[in-house]
Enzyme design. Structure first.
Site, PDB file in Angstrom:
ATOM      1  N   TYR A  19       0.359  -5.118   7.112  1.00  0.00           N
ATOM      2  CA  TYR A  19       0.878  -6.066   8.107  1.00  0.00           C
ATOM      3  C   TYR A  19       0.712  -5.501   9.514  1.00  0.00           C
ATOM      4  O   TYR A  19       0.971  -4.323   9.762  1.00  0.00           O
ATOM      5  CB  TYR A  19       2.373  -6.340   7.858  1.00  0.00           C
ATOM      6  CG  TYR A  19       2.993  -7.178   8.949  1.00  0.00           C
ATOM      7  CD1 TYR A  19       3.003  -8.564   8.870  1.00  0.00           C
ATOM      8  CD2 TYR A  19       3.538  -6.581  10.092  1.00  0.00           C
ATOM      9  CE1 TYR A  19       3.539  -9.339   9.882  1.00  0.00           C
ATOM     10  CE2 TYR A  19       4.082  -7.354  11.119  1.00  0.00           C
ATOM     11  CZ  TYR A  19       4.070  -8.730  11.002  1.00  0.00           C
ATOM     12  OH  TYR A  19       4.593  -9.493  12.014  1.00  0.00           O
ATOM     13  N   GLU A  58       0.000 -12.163  14.972  1.00  0.00           N
ATOM     14  CA  GLU A  58       0.410 -11.620  13.682  1.00  0.00           C
ATOM     15  C   GLU A  58      -0.758 -11.652  12.720  1.00  0.00           C
ATOM     16  O   GLU A  58      -1.396 -12.684  12.549  1.00  0.00           O
ATOM     17  CB  GLU A  58       1.569 -12.468  13.142  1.00  0.00           C
ATOM     18  CG  GLU A  58       2.231 -11.843  11.951  1.00  0.00           C
ATOM     19  CD  GLU A  58       3.426 -12.657  11.494  1.00  0.00           C
ATOM     20  OE1 GLU A  58       3.251 -13.857  11.213  1.00  0.00           O
ATOM     21  OE2 GLU A  58       4.525 -12.078  11.417  1.00  0.00           O
TER      22      GLU A  58
END
Ligand code: GDP
Ligand code: MN
Length: 417
Positions: A136, A224
Site C-alpha cells: 500500500y 492512493e
C-alpha cells in the site's frame, strides 16, 4: 477534483511512475479488440467510477435492491453466483467482451459508493500481472504537520481504513519537504519498510521519488496506490490508483481541469462554480448564504454552538447583486434537506440597502418554501434592515451573529416539526 483510475494511470505513466498498459473502452466489442491489442494472456476489466472497493463491489441493474447490493458488496451477505464484480480477470477476447457486457450500463455498488451506487460508463482494459506481493502507498496532506505525508504499508490490497484502525503501527508515515521532494534516504527507508531488496528496491526508489514529485508538481491533495504490486519478475507497479487534485490550484493546471467528469461531481457545487460562487455541501438542514470565507466559518460555528447543523454554505464573494443572490437561493433551496435559510452578509463596498433590495427582488422570483433569516451588517445596515422589515415579506431580520444564529436554529426546528 477526483479523476478516474484510467486518467490517474495515464498521468502517472507520463511522470515515469510504473503502471500496467491499458485501453479505455465504452462497448463490449471494443473490450474484445482491446484484449487482443494488449497482447492477450491475463487481462483485467475494470469499472471506472470515482470509488474504491470495486473488486468486491457488485454491478447491478434496476431490478436489484440497492440495499441488498450494498450488503453483498460490504461482505455482510453472501454473494449470489453470477453477480458481476467491478474488477474481473479474463483470459480471452470472448471473456473480455462478456465481462464488459456485465458491467457497462449497470450501476456499481461498493462499500464506498453507498446503496445509491455509481453508473458504469467506461471500462479500463488493462494488462494483468502475476502478483508476488501486494503493498500500500498513499500520499495525503497532513494538516498538523502542514506538509504531504507518504504512507506505506505491507498490508496492501485490503481496506487500508481497517489497517489504520486495528494495526496503525503497520503504516509507516514519512513527512515530505515540498521544496526537496522525497530525499534518497527517505525513499530507501520506505523501501526497506516495504521489504523490497536488490534490484526491486532500486526500482522502488525511482517509483517513490517520481510518485512524490508528481504529487507535488500537480498540486494533488490525495493519491492512493492500493495495491502497489511486486510482480513475479521483481517489478514494482501501481495496479490501482485514486487521485484527487486541489480545486483551488486548478487555475495553474489548465491541462488537468479538462479531466473532470461532471457526472461524478456534486451538481450543486458545479452549478455554483459556473456562477462564480463557492458552494460547500454539508449534512445539516440550515442553508447559509454569506460573503467571505471567514464569515462563513464563524456562521457555521455559531449555528452549531446554538444547536443547529448547517446544510451547506454558499459564498457570494465580493458581489451580491440580484442575479447572483437569485442563483444562490436557487442552489441553496434545491436540497430537500433544507429547513431554513440564513443570509449573513457584511456590506462593505456593497451597501446593505442595495443588498436588501437584491434579496427582496430574488425572494419574489422564487417560491420560498422555508423560513428566511437575514442579518446585514456594515454600511447602511439600518437602512437595509428597515427595507426588509417594511417589505411585507415573511423575512425574519436579526441583529448580530448570535441573534441570527438563534433565530435560524429556532426557525429550522419549527419548520421541521
Ligand atoms: P478496487 O477494489 O476498487 O480497489 O480495485 P483494484 O484495482 O485495487 O482491484 C481489486 C483487486 O483485483 C486487486 O486488489 C487485485 O487483487 C485484483 N487485481 C487487479 N488487477 C490485477 C492483476 O493484474 N492481476 C491479478 N492477479 N489481480 C489483479
Ligand atoms: Mn484498489
Amino acid at each position: 477534483m477526483k479523476v478516474h483510475e484510467y486518467q490517474a494511470k495515464e498521468l502517472l505513466g507520463k511522470a515515469d511512475v510504473a503502471v500496467p498498459a491499458g485501453i479505455v473502452i465504452t462497448t463490449p466489442a471494443e473490450a474484445a479488440k482491446a484484449y487482443d491489442a494488449l497482447g492477450g494472456g491475463l487481462v483485467v476489466v475494470k469499472a471506472q467510477v470515482h470509488a474504491g472497493g470495486r473488486g468486491k463491489g457488485v454491478a447491478v441493474g434496476p431490478e436489484v435492491d440497492r440495499e441488498e447490493a450494498l450488503a453483498i458488496a460490504s461482505g455482510k451477505k453472501p454473494r449470489p453466483d453470477g453477480m458481476a464484480k467491478g474488477v474481473q480477470l479474463v483470459r480471452s477476447a470472448a471473456e473480455a467482451e462478456k465481462a464488459a457486457a456485465s458491467l457497462l450500463g449497470k450501476t456499481l455498488v461498493t462499500y464506498q459508493t453507498g446503496a445509491e451506487g455509481q453508473a458504469i460508463k467506461k471500462l479500463l482494459i488493462t494488462v494483468g500481472h502475476d502478483i508476488a506481493r501486494e503493498l500500500y502507498l498513499g500520499l495525503a496532506i497532513d494538516r498538523n504537520l502542514k506538509c504531504p505525508v507518504l504512507m506505506a504499508s505491507t498490508e496492501g490490497g485490503v481496506e487500508i481504513e481497517t489497517v489504520a484502525e486495528k494495526t496503525p503501527e503497520k503504516i509507516l508515515r514519512e513527512p515530505i519537504d515540498v521544496g526537496l521532494g522525497l530525499a534518497d534516504f527517505q525513499a530507501r527507508k520506505v523501501c526497506k519498510a516495504l521489504g523490497l531488496t536488490g534490484a526491486t528496491a532500486k526500482k522502488g526508489v525511482v517509483f517513490l521519488k517520481n510518485f512524490v514529485k508528481f504529487f507535488i508538481d500537480t498540486d494533488a491533495s490525495l493519491a492512493e496506490i492500493n495495491p502497489l504490486i511486486v510482480t513475479d519478475k521483481g517489478d514494482v507497479m501501481a495496479l490501482d490508483c485514486k487521485l484527487n487534485f486541489d480545486d483551488n490550484a486548478m487555475f495553474r493546471h489548465k491541462d488537468l481541469a479538462g479531466l473532470i467528469d461532471e457526472d461524478e461531481e456534486d451538481p450543486a457545487e458545479l452549478r455554483a462554480g459556473r456562477s462564480g460562487l463557492s458552494y460547500v455541501s454539508l449534512d445539516g438542514d440550515i442553508a447559509c448564504l454569506v460573503n467571505g470565507a471567514g464569515l462563513a466559518m464563524s456562521t457555521m460555528d455559531l449555528i452549531k454552538y446554538h444547536g443547529g447543523e448547517p446544510a451547506n454554505f454558499l459564498d457570494v464573494g465580493g458581489g451580491a447583486g440580484k442575479d447572483q443572490v437569485l442563483e444562490a437561493f436557487r442552489i441553496l433551496l434545491d436540497s430537500s434537506r433544507v429547513n431554513a435559510v440564513l443570509v449573513n452578509i457584511f456590506g462593505g463596498i456593497m451597501k446593505c440597502d442595495i443588498i436588501a433590495s437584491a434579496l427582496l427582488a430574488a425572494y419574489d422570483e422564487i417560491d420560498f418554501r422555508v423560513p428566511l433569516v437575514v442579518r446585514l451588517e456594515g454600511t447602511n445596515a439600518d437602512l437595509g434592515k428597515e427595507l426588509l422589515e417594511k417589505s411585507g415579506r415573511k423575512i425574519i431580520t436579526a441583529d448580530g451573529l448570535t441573534d441570527a444564529a438563534k433565530k435560524v436554529v429556532a426557525a429550522a426546528k419549527g419548520h421541521a416539526a
